[in-house]
Design a protein around this motif. Structure first.
Motif, PDB file in Angstrom:
ATOM      1  N   PRO A  31      -7.899  10.814  12.503  1.00  0.00           N
ATOM      2  CA  PRO A  31      -6.921  11.057  11.433  1.00  0.00           C
ATOM      3  C   PRO A  31      -7.431  11.924  10.286  1.00  0.00           C
ATOM      4  O   PRO A  31      -6.756  12.056   9.277  1.00  0.00           O
ATOM      5  CB  PRO A  31      -6.650   9.643  10.930  1.00  0.00           C
ATOM      6  N   TYR A  32      -8.614  12.542  10.435  1.00  0.00           N
ATOM      7  CA  TYR A  32      -9.224  13.236   9.295  1.00  0.00           C
ATOM      8  C   TYR A  32      -8.290  14.297   8.702  1.00  0.00           C
ATOM      9  O   TYR A  32      -8.188  14.436   7.486  1.00  0.00           O
ATOM     10  CB  TYR A  32     -10.536  13.880   9.716  1.00  0.00           C
ATOM     11  N   GLY A  33      -7.581  15.046   9.543  1.00  0.00           N
ATOM     12  CA  GLY A  33      -6.722  16.116   9.062  1.00  0.00           C
ATOM     13  C   GLY A  33      -5.530  15.668   8.232  1.00  0.00           C
ATOM     14  O   GLY A  33      -4.859  16.498   7.602  1.00  0.00           O
ATOM     15  N   LEU A  34      -5.262  14.371   8.197  1.00  0.00           N
ATOM     16  CA  LEU A  34      -4.107  13.878   7.439  1.00  0.00           C
ATOM     17  C   LEU A  34      -4.302  13.979   5.932  1.00  0.00           C
ATOM     18  O   LEU A  34      -3.358  13.737   5.170  1.00  0.00           O
ATOM     19  CB  LEU A  34      -3.801  12.427   7.826  1.00  0.00           C
ATOM     20  N   ASN A  35      -5.484  14.356   5.497  1.00  0.00           N
ATOM     21  CA  ASN A  35      -5.709  14.580   4.070  1.00  0.00           C
ATOM     22  C   ASN A  35      -5.868  16.064   3.740  1.00  0.00           C
ATOM     23  O   ASN A  35      -6.345  16.405   2.655  1.00  0.00           O
ATOM     24  CB  ASN A  35      -6.925  13.794   3.569  1.00  0.00           C
ATOM     25  N   ASP A  36      -5.487  16.943   4.664  1.00  0.00           N
ATOM     26  CA  ASP A  36      -5.504  18.367   4.361  1.00  0.00           C
ATOM     27  C   ASP A  36      -4.547  18.672   3.213  1.00  0.00           C
ATOM     28  O   ASP A  36      -3.517  17.989   3.061  1.00  0.00           O
ATOM     29  CB  ASP A  36      -5.104  19.184   5.589  1.00  0.00           C
ATOM     30  N   PRO A  37      -4.826  19.695   2.399  1.00  0.00           N
ATOM     31  CA  PRO A  37      -3.995  19.985   1.222  1.00  0.00           C
ATOM     32  C   PRO A  37      -2.527  20.241   1.536  1.00  0.00           C
ATOM     33  O   PRO A  37      -1.660  19.932   0.718  1.00  0.00           O
ATOM     34  CB  PRO A  37      -4.664  21.239   0.636  1.00  0.00           C
ATOM     35  N   ALA A  38      -2.215  20.806   2.708  1.00  0.00           N
ATOM     36  CA  ALA A  38      -0.826  21.152   3.035  1.00  0.00           C
ATOM     37  C   ALA A  38      -0.032  19.977   3.588  1.00  0.00           C
ATOM     38  O   ALA A  38       1.174  20.108   3.842  1.00  0.00           O
ATOM     39  CB  ALA A  38      -0.795  22.305   4.041  1.00  0.00           C
ATOM     40  N   LEU A  74       0.830  -1.192   0.000  1.00  0.00           N
ATOM     41  CA  LEU A  74       0.000   0.000   0.000  1.00  0.00           C
ATOM     42  C   LEU A  74       0.871   1.251   0.000  1.00  0.00           C
ATOM     43  O   LEU A  74       1.979   1.254   0.527  1.00  0.00           O
ATOM     44  CB  LEU A  74      -0.904   0.012   1.237  1.00  0.00           C
ATOM     45  N   THR A  75       0.357   2.319  -0.583  1.00  0.00           N
ATOM     46  CA  THR A  75       1.035   3.606  -0.539  1.00  0.00           C
ATOM     47  C   THR A  75       0.638   4.336   0.743  1.00  0.00           C
ATOM     48  O   THR A  75      -0.338   3.973   1.417  1.00  0.00           O
ATOM     49  CB  THR A  75       0.669   4.464  -1.746  1.00  0.00           C
ATOM     50  N   ALA A  76       1.370   5.409   1.065  1.00  0.00           N
ATOM     51  CA  ALA A  76       1.037   6.214   2.237  1.00  0.00           C
ATOM     52  C   ALA A  76      -0.381   6.768   2.118  1.00  0.00           C
ATOM     53  O   ALA A  76      -1.145   6.768   3.096  1.00  0.00           O
ATOM     54  CB  ALA A  76       2.042   7.353   2.387  1.00  0.00           C
ATOM     55  N   GLN A  77      -0.745   7.214   0.918  1.00  0.00           N
ATOM     56  CA  GLN A  77      -2.081   7.773   0.719  1.00  0.00           C
ATOM     57  C   GLN A  77      -3.157   6.717   0.929  1.00  0.00           C
ATOM     58  O   GLN A  77      -4.185   6.979   1.567  1.00  0.00           O
ATOM     59  CB  GLN A  77      -2.205   8.356  -0.694  1.00  0.00           C
ATOM     60  N   GLN A  78      -2.945   5.520   0.425  1.00  0.00           N
ATOM     61  CA  GLN A  78      -3.927   4.442   0.599  1.00  0.00           C
ATOM     62  C   GLN A  78      -4.074   4.066   2.076  1.00  0.00           C
ATOM     63  O   GLN A  78      -5.185   3.815   2.552  1.00  0.00           O
ATOM     64  CB  GLN A  78      -3.510   3.220  -0.216  1.00  0.00           C
ATOM     65  N   LYS A 113      -7.564   4.527   4.207  1.00  0.00           N
ATOM     66  CA  LYS A 113      -8.194   3.427   4.931  1.00  0.00           C
ATOM     67  C   LYS A 113      -8.376   3.776   6.410  1.00  0.00           C
ATOM     68  O   LYS A 113      -9.386   3.422   7.031  1.00  0.00           O
ATOM     69  CB  LYS A 113      -7.342   2.155   4.806  1.00  0.00           C
ATOM     70  N   THR A 114      -7.410   4.488   6.974  1.00  0.00           N
ATOM     71  CA  THR A 114      -7.480   4.871   8.387  1.00  0.00           C
ATOM     72  C   THR A 114      -8.601   5.870   8.624  1.00  0.00           C
ATOM     73  O   THR A 114      -9.340   5.774   9.614  1.00  0.00           O
ATOM     74  CB  THR A 114      -6.130   5.467   8.829  1.00  0.00           C
ATOM     75  N   ILE A 115      -8.737   6.839   7.726  1.00  0.00           N
ATOM     76  CA  ILE A 115      -9.825   7.814   7.842  1.00  0.00           C
ATOM     77  C   ILE A 115     -11.181   7.130   7.674  1.00  0.00           C
ATOM     78  O   ILE A 115     -12.125   7.397   8.436  1.00  0.00           O
ATOM     79  CB  ILE A 115      -9.647   8.940   6.815  1.00  0.00           C
ATOM     80  N   ALA A 132      -1.842   0.923  12.669  1.00  0.00           N
ATOM     81  CA  ALA A 132      -1.906  -0.537  12.801  1.00  0.00           C
ATOM     82  C   ALA A 132      -2.211  -1.195  11.460  1.00  0.00           C
ATOM     83  O   ALA A 132      -3.146  -0.800  10.769  1.00  0.00           O
ATOM     84  CB  ALA A 132      -2.947  -0.926  13.840  1.00  0.00           C
ATOM     85  N   LYS A 133      -1.420  -2.192  11.092  1.00  0.00           N
ATOM     86  CA  LYS A 133      -1.615  -2.884   9.826  1.00  0.00           C
ATOM     87  C   LYS A 133      -2.887  -3.734   9.848  1.00  0.00           C
ATOM     88  O   LYS A 133      -3.512  -3.949   8.812  1.00  0.00           O
ATOM     89  CB  LYS A 133      -0.398  -3.775   9.526  1.00  0.00           C
ATOM     90  N   GLU A 134      -3.270  -4.187  11.031  1.00  0.00           N
ATOM     91  CA  GLU A 134      -4.423  -5.089  11.137  1.00  0.00           C
ATOM     92  C   GLU A 134      -5.751  -4.351  11.007  1.00  0.00           C
ATOM     93  O   GLU A 134      -6.644  -4.784  10.275  1.00  0.00           O
ATOM     94  CB  GLU A 134      -4.379  -5.827  12.477  1.00  0.00           C
ATOM     95  N   ASP A 135      -5.892  -3.214  11.701  1.00  0.00           N
ATOM     96  CA  ASP A 135      -7.205  -2.560  11.733  1.00  0.00           C
ATOM     97  C   ASP A 135      -7.166  -1.080  11.366  1.00  0.00           C
ATOM     98  O   ASP A 135      -8.168  -0.380  11.499  1.00  0.00           O
ATOM     99  CB  ASP A 135      -7.859  -2.738  13.111  1.00  0.00           C
ATOM    100  N   PHE A 136      -6.012  -0.567  10.911  1.00  0.00           N
ATOM    101  CA  PHE A 136      -5.894   0.812  10.423  1.00  0.00           C
ATOM    102  C   PHE A 136      -6.396   1.831  11.451  1.00  0.00           C
ATOM    103  O   PHE A 136      -7.300   2.617  11.195  1.00  0.00           O
ATOM    104  CB  PHE A 136      -6.613   0.972   9.080  1.00  0.00           C
ATOM    105  N   THR A 137      -5.787   1.795  12.627  1.00  0.00           N
ATOM    106  CA  THR A 137      -6.018   2.807  13.657  1.00  0.00           C
ATOM    107  C   THR A 137      -4.691   3.481  13.982  1.00  0.00           C
ATOM    108  O   THR A 137      -3.626   2.858  13.908  1.00  0.00           O
ATOM    109  CB  THR A 137      -6.583   2.189  14.949  1.00  0.00           C
ATOM    110  N   VAL A 138      -4.749   4.779  14.332  1.00  0.00           N
ATOM    111  CA  VAL A 138      -3.554   5.496  14.775  1.00  0.00           C
ATOM    112  C   VAL A 138      -3.388   5.212  16.268  1.00  0.00           C
ATOM    113  O   VAL A 138      -4.060   5.805  17.106  1.00  0.00           O
ATOM    114  CB  VAL A 138      -3.674   7.009  14.523  1.00  0.00           C
TER     115      VAL A 138
END
Length: 252
Positions: free
Chosen positions: A119-126, A23-27, A31-33, A167-173
């Motif tokens: 994790p919502y803010g991790l997709n902010d434009p900046a 997976l890429t960082a974006q993917q 998934k986490t969001i 987490a690789k298993e459940d995509f939580t920060v």
């Protein structure tokens, strides 16, 4: 007829290969969001208390309004941050502020909402995201996502560097850390605790740690240092009185 089993094997092999594709960082972030609430963030009114200060956020189809309300012996101070402006009111009267003060207060309000609604803010434009590795903390496997910020839109602290252990298993920060340079600078490492779902959105509290000296510490080593009890506990960071109400999305 022997060709059919071979074709079947190739199909299965190809499917397995596709499933194990890195997976890429974006993917990973997407998934986490999604796991934390996804599109529910986009049209929601959220209220919470943090350190006895009341906050609210309202998002609707790209527009947002973040508030902070402080009540003390002098009365009520209310800060309002939107897509286009920042305003401060003292007991209902709008104040005239210098640009430097506006930037300071805007960053302060935005920072609290950013952390509470991760994790919502991790997709902010900046936000610039990079998958820098994988690790194991307390027997659990994690992706290591490094985050930096563009100067344009990244705020006055855009030089800070963040790390998220997803987490690789459940995509939580489950853990995050940041290296900051304002004041004397430093590193903070946070462990997520008390996860709960409120009206479809996931929230956590944090145990907050530091390490000294910090300048030579590589961010990716913080998980190992945490396991080895090399970090110093600073505080609990708790978000209280959370409420979430969906908003009917407005049309473009």
């Amino acid at each position: 007829m022997r060709i059919l089993p071979i074709i079947g094997f190739l199909i299965i092999f190809g499917s397995c290969k596709e499933e194990t594709k890195e997976l890429t960082a974006q993917q990973i972030v997407d998934k986490t969001i999604d796991n934390a609430g996804g599109d529910k963030y986009k049209s929601a009114a959220i209220q919470f208390s943090f350190r006895d200060i009341k906050y609210s956020s309202r998002r609707n189809n790209g527009d947002f309004e973040f508030t902070r309300t402080i009540v003390d012996s002098l009365g009520e101070t209310r800060d309002v941050l939107t897509n286009n402006s920042f305003e401060r009111y003292a007991n209902g009267t709008k104040l005239s502020l210098a640009d430097s003060t506006v930037n300071k207060y805007s960053n302060s309000v935005n920072s609290v909402h950013y952390f509470v609604q991760l994790p919502y803010g991790l997709n902010d434009p900046a936000v610039n995201k990079k998958l820098v590795g994988e690790s194991k903390i307390n027997g659990k496997d994690y992706y290591e996502i490094q985050v930096t910020f563009s100067e344009n839109g990244g705020g006055t602290d855009h030089e800070d560097v963040y790390m998220y252990w997803i987490a690789k298993e459940d995509f939580t920060v489950d853990y995050l850390a940041y290296k900051f340079y304002t004041g004397k600078g430093g590193i903070r490492f946070r462990k997520a605790v008390n996860p709960r779902i409120i009206n479809g959105l996931r929230f956590v509290d944090y145990e907050n740690y530091k390490i000294e000296p910090w300048k030579s510490v590589e961010m990716q080593t913080l998980g190992e240092l945490f396991e080895a009890n090399e970090l110093t506990f600073l505080s609990e960071i708790n978000t209280e009185d959370i409420s979430v109400k969906p908003i009917k999305p407005k049309k473009d």
